[in-house]
Design an enzyme around this catalytic site. Structure first.
Site, PDB file in Angstrom:
ATOM      1  N   THR A 141       0.864  -1.173   0.000  1.00 52.31           N
ATOM      2  CA  THR A 141       0.000   0.000   0.000  1.00 52.31           C
ATOM      3  C   THR A 141       0.901   1.223   0.000  1.00 52.31           C
ATOM      4  OG1 THR A 141      -1.841   1.158   1.048  1.00 52.31           O
ATOM      5  CG2 THR A 141      -0.352  -0.044   2.530  1.00 52.31           C
ATOM      6  N   GLU A 142       0.612   2.177  -0.884  1.00 51.95           N
ATOM      7  CA  GLU A 142       1.570   3.250  -1.150  1.00 51.95           C
ATOM      8  C   GLU A 142       1.764   4.181   0.045  1.00 51.95           C
ATOM      9  OE1 GLU A 142      -1.203   2.650  -2.932  1.00 51.95           O
ATOM     10  OE2 GLU A 142      -2.176   4.491  -3.605  1.00 51.95           O
ATOM     11  N   ASN A 143       0.846   4.106   1.033  1.00 52.34           N
ATOM     12  CA  ASN A 143       1.069   4.902   2.235  1.00 52.34           C
ATOM     13  C   ASN A 143       2.038   4.234   3.205  1.00 52.34           C
ATOM     14  OD1 ASN A 143      -1.297   3.188   2.342  1.00 52.34           O
ATOM     15  ND2 ASN A 143      -1.703   4.012   4.370  1.00 52.34           N
TER      16      ASN A 143
END
Lengths: 218, 232, 232, 218
Positions: free
Chosen positions: A54-56
């Site tokens: 997840t890019e976060n």
């Protein structure tokens, strides 16, 4: 040769997600975009050993959290609380997007407004003049994996093809989509154009007529 | 220089001047330094440029700061959200300037500021409206746009725990923009819920070394309350 | 894809072809994957390009690889050392190509390769012989030179501990180039002295996530022996 | 006004190191280059709370390790085993040099072959045609702090000034040195030229004659 499944209707969303999941290689590192792509996770078997990014800032993201599992410090890119799987790791935003930009993820799965036969993607902006522009991670995801899969319905409600020769919506990325999984067909995209791997509920010829596109048989 | 320790968010932000560029951490509420944002709002500095992933939600925090007209310009990746009505209204009435930046470029541009990089060629955004007017170049057969650093005068971030020296660790995905912003600002303020003695954090696990932290604002209970609230 | 686990250094390097670019970790002996280097030497691949901070010491490890003529070119920051006689001889007789790169540019160029950055403007080296022929630009009143990524076909690094999945942690200053090189190579081999079950490493403290690690080579006892040797 | 200490001889290396140490602000983050600059550490008092950076990936570096403290995984940039102080942290090479390049260190202390009156530094290469070039971190250190101090003898063994109008040795960095601490004088360098803060064992006028430089009184 295109596998033409004319004996059945077109795929529903769940069937599309299952097809995508089945095509993800064992042990792949995968980012599932917000919305419909997220449902691919429900069809991944534990045996596949797929690791979700997840890019976060996380590898090894698990399913949506429920009840006491909910932790506001542990969310996915859609800001939904999730759980951590064994072997997970956390990193900051610059490292997370370096991981994508550097081409280390095997697959990204995204939604789209339009995709061109040569893999251009439009999925962030309808082009409406009064819309407030908001891109989030869409442009980073578009170029953020070895293969970018798009999940979408092949036609708009008005019956217009969303697979097009040239996107009319503002682009998210150029020549970035490798394959489209849609209700009517699974289509490979290359700089040479679109090649249909399989059709569902329609023949390849019907598909050519309805889209008006020069579709190759793959 | 030596990291200051405070327990008063208002005192911590009191020297942020009008016209400052303020980097504000967080992705959604995770890692968002809500108490520092509220203090900045009470402080009342005007004509601010704010860098955040979003442009405020609901009526509180960053949205409140926007609503009172304290922010001249915002750089973010995703301003438009279900509950971004404060920003939406200001934007449509031409009362706030917006620079939309792809999320990864936003992070990398701040990383460049912190790392002394003058500019860098990014493949993100090539061929899109967000690359218009930017320098393009093909390197080794791939197309790139030139992106410049984003520097802050101040960074407001939320970490999990600090030691007396100012070293920081974060918690899960609340890490997000915090460590990057801490490197990109002249003065970095970190709100934490926990402070331990120097030497109690594992040197192998420190995410933001104290060199990047000017002020630790110790607000015990804040993140615990948030967690209980969400879990309850 | 899934990280492979091996215990045989020779098997781990067996597919490194002639002409490959190999990034080799370590700063001095700290973090130097000595057993993998020795295996590469036994393997005998020729015409290699090697990236390392130095150019070999004494007669072993990298120096041995140079001595048998397996290395066509070396990129490093500091080839000349008290005990770099092997490199010195090859260089003076024109048998090896050298690109000297300032240490920070060396690290940042590999970081750029791993992060998908096409090129970046660095202030390091401006106005010096090492910037000759490079594109220069003044940005915001400061001078920079344009630096390009350094990519490896293979990276050989030494970490402290891996889990089954391939996540890595390092030990003290032996971390150095390892995490950067792991991101910059198509295939990364990490030699470790310790392997634990997946889930036993703290997710907040993992330095190199498994996505960057293709092969873990478990050589128990190696780093312990080195430590005892030096301490004794 | 230059403080002229003509009543005494020039400074020895230890006195130079002590002067540098005394000028490092409390709580500063400092990188001490290999060689003579390393000796500054011996003159820092614990009360100063100075935190030492070593470019091979550590803040909070302590003194040289002895006996059982020696750990081959814990070395400084000169590859000498050192110890860790409380509050230390480790990071990789890209992060370490980002810290320097980004201007986060307060002071770097370096040696030099030559320094120009406007702060150019030559300390990595004598220019000898047969020398093997080797730069290490020298160019990164030269631009790697808010202030760069140089420690050196002011004259070569042959009596030539190492502070010069224009460096004749290959440069390490341009306009990067803020101050020179030498046996005969402490000299501030700015784009406007060299200003002498203090002399030791010589008068300012003597210094002007011996160096042949247009030295200002600071």
């Amino acid at each position: 040769m295109t596998a033409e499944h004319t004996e059945r209707g077109c795929l529903d969303k769940d069937e599309i997600a299952a097809l995508v999941a089945a095509d993800i290689p064992n042990g792949a590192f995968v980012n599932l975009g917000i919305g419909q792509p997220t449902t691919v996770a429900d069809h991944l078997s534990p045996d596949q050993g797929v690791v979700l990014h997840t890019e976060n800032g996380m590898l090894g993201m698990g399913r949506a959290a429920v009840g006491d599992e909910i932790d506001p410090d542990l969310i996915n890119a859609g800001k939904v609380p999730v759980i951590e799987t064994p072997g997970a790791s956390y990193f900051h935003h610059a490292d997370s997007f370096a991981m994508m930009r550097g081409g280390h993820l095997d697959v990204c799965v995204l939604g789209a407004f339009q995709v061109s036969c040569t893999g251009d993607l439009a999925n962030w902006h309808t082009g409406a003049p009064d819309a407030i522009p908001a891109v989030g991670g869409a442009m980073d995801l578009a170029i953020g994996a070895k293969q970018v899969f798009v999940m979408m319905s092949l036609f708009t409600r008005e019956g217009t093809s969303k697979l097009v020769d040239e996107c009319t919506y503002p682009l998210t990325g150029r020549h970035c989509v490798s394959r489209v999984y849609s209700d009517h067909a699974v289509i490979d995209l290359t700089p040479e154009g679109a090649g249909v791997r399989a059709t569902y509920g329609v023949s390849l010829d019907e598909l050519r007529m309805r889209t008006g596109l020069d579709l190759m048989s793959n | 220089m030596t990291t200051a320790h405070l327990t008063d968010a208002d005192a911590a932000v009191a020297d942020i001047p009008d016209g400052a560029t303020v980097l504000i951490g967080g992705f959604g509420t995770a890692g968002q330094p809500m108490e520092l944002i509220d203090a900045l709002h009470r402080h009342g500095a005007k004509d601010l440029t704010v860098v955040n992933n979003n442009a405020g939600n609901g009526d509180h925090g960053l949205a409140a700061l926007l609503n009172t007209g304290n922010v001249r310009k915002i750089l973010c990746s995703f301003p438009r959200q279900r509950d971004s009505w404060v920003f939406d209204g200001l934007y449509r009435s031409g009362k706030i300037e917006l620079e939309v930046v792809p999320q990864g470029n936003l992070a990398e541009r701040m990383r460049a500021a912190g790392a002394g990089i003058g500019a860098f060629f990014s493949p993100t955004g090539v061929g899109t409206p967000l690359a218009e007017g930017k320098e393009e170049r093909t390197i080794d057969g791939r197309d790139y746009v030139l992106e410049y650093p984003i520097r802050g005068d101040f960074a407001l971030v939320k970490a999990h725990r600090a030691d007396r020296m100012g070293n920081l660790v974060y918690r899960k995905t609340a890490r997000n923009f915090g460590p990057v912003m801490a490197t990109a600002a002249t003065t970095t303020l970190a709100q934490v819920s926990d402070v331990v003695e120097t030497g109690e954090l594992d040197p192998e696990s420190i995410v933001t070394p104290s060199i990047y932290v000017d002020r630790v604002v110790h607000l015990p209970g804040v993140s615990e309350l948030a967690r209980e609230g969400a879990a309850g």
